[in-house]
Design a protein around this motif. Structure first.
Motif, PDB file in Angstrom:
ATOM      1  N   TYR A  36      -1.499   2.579   2.602  1.00 39.40           N
ATOM      2  CA  TYR A  36      -0.935   1.377   3.694  1.00 39.40           C
ATOM      3  C   TYR A  36      -0.855   1.396   4.828  1.00 39.40           C
ATOM      4  N   GLU A  44      -3.415 -14.158  -4.070  1.00 38.38           N
ATOM      5  CA  GLU A  44      -4.396 -14.461  -4.281  1.00 38.38           C
ATOM      6  C   GLU A  44      -5.352 -15.871  -4.790  1.00 38.38           C
ATOM      7  N   CYS A  93      -5.948  -7.278  -4.696  1.00 38.54           N
ATOM      8  CA  CYS A  93      -5.022  -7.986  -6.004  1.00 38.54           C
ATOM      9  C   CYS A  93      -5.636  -8.488  -7.298  1.00 38.54           C
ATOM     10  N   GLY A  97      -8.525  -9.828  -0.124  1.00 36.63           N
ATOM     11  CA  GLY A  97      -7.505  -8.723  -1.182  1.00 36.63           C
ATOM     12  C   GLY A  97      -7.916  -8.480  -2.034  1.00 36.63           C
ATOM     13  N   ASN A 110      -0.033 -12.563   4.578  1.00 43.94           N
ATOM     14  CA  ASN A 110      -0.415 -11.156   5.262  1.00 43.94           C
ATOM     15  C   ASN A 110      -1.548 -10.096   4.936  1.00 43.94           C
ATOM     16  N   TYR A 111      -1.800  -9.933   4.708  1.00 41.45           N
ATOM     17  CA  TYR A 111      -2.593  -7.997   4.704  1.00 41.45           C
ATOM     18  C   TYR A 111      -2.572  -6.766   5.837  1.00 41.45           C
ATOM     19  N   ARG A 112      -2.266  -5.901   4.580  1.00 39.53           N
ATOM     20  CA  ARG A 112      -2.490  -4.426   5.124  1.00 39.53           C
ATOM     21  C   ARG A 112      -4.119  -3.997   4.621  1.00 39.53           C
ATOM     22  N   GLN A 113      -4.510  -3.015   5.444  1.00 42.15           N
ATOM     23  CA  GLN A 113      -5.650  -2.416   5.286  1.00 42.15           C
ATOM     24  C   GLN A 113      -4.823  -1.178   4.363  1.00 42.15           C
ATOM     25  N   ASN A 161      -8.634  -4.245   1.956  1.00 43.80           N
ATOM     26  CA  ASN A 161      -7.325  -5.012   2.583  1.00 43.80           C
ATOM     27  C   ASN A 161      -6.656  -5.761   1.012  1.00 43.80           C
ATOM     28  N   ILE A 162      -4.817  -5.601   1.636  1.00 43.50           N
ATOM     29  CA  ILE A 162      -4.275  -6.077   0.023  1.00 43.50           C
ATOM     30  C   ILE A 162      -2.957  -6.773   0.639  1.00 43.50           C
ATOM     31  N   LEU A 163      -2.649  -7.699   0.026  1.00 41.80           N
ATOM     32  CA  LEU A 163      -2.012  -8.714  -0.013  1.00 41.80           C
ATOM     33  C   LEU A 163      -0.997  -8.111   0.046  1.00 41.80           C
ATOM     34  N   TRP A 164      -0.052  -7.986   1.445  1.00 42.29           N
ATOM     35  CA  TRP A 164       1.091  -7.163   1.435  1.00 42.29           C
ATOM     36  C   TRP A 164       3.036  -8.250   1.179  1.00 42.29           C
TER      37      TRP A 164
END
Length: 161
Positions: A19, A41, A65, A63, A115-118, A107-110
């Protein structure tokens, strides 16, 4: 079943996905901490619904998760293979579907701020995790087939090993 467990354990030694700017997430760390992402989530979805009723608009980002839930389904499948074959089959099917669904997410929960990251790359750890679930599902199909074959030929001199 042992093959599925072995593949799963091997997956834990690998990176699962990348990511951001080249960062990677290790499969073992995902296993240990992923349950928190599931709850976060879920909380994010609840907050989104509450904001709808308050007539506030906010972006709905969902995301990957939730796919972590495949892990307990897979564990249940392993432990019920010989005692509750139907349960083992269905839990391995759900684990496989949840594992596959990871590919649908961008996306994934950061962090705990929401906040999310690609997700930019998928690595060997993910594919081994998926293959572990598929192996267990295949094992369940084979166990079902052998059980049915024994029912059809109960007094046969043919032995199924």
């Amino acid at each position: 079943m042992l093959l599925s467990v072995s593949i799963y354990l091997l997956s834990l030694s690998q990176d699962a996905y990348g990511y951001g700017n080249g960062a990677k997430n290790n499969s073992f760390m995902i296993l240990v901490t992923g349950w928190m992402g599931v709850f976060m989530e879920f909380a994010g979805i609840l907050e989104w619904f509450v904001n709808i009723f308050k007539h506030q608009t906010n972006e709905f980002i969902f995301g990957a998760c939730f796919t972590w839930i495949a892990n307990p389904f897979l564990f249940v499948s392993w432990f019920t293979l010989f005692k509750k074959q139907k349960l083992s089959f269905w839990t391995s099917a759900f684990a496989t579907l949840l594992s596959l669904s990871f590919l649908l997410f961008n996306n994934i929960l950061w962090d705990n701020e929401g906040n999310y990251r690609q997700i930019t790359q998928i690595f060997l750890g993910y594919y081994l995790w998926l293959f572990s679930s598929l192996t267990m599902l295949t094992t369940n199909f084979a166990a079902y087939y052998l059980t049915k074959k024994r029912e059809i030929l109960p007094n046969s001199s043919i032995t199924l090993t």
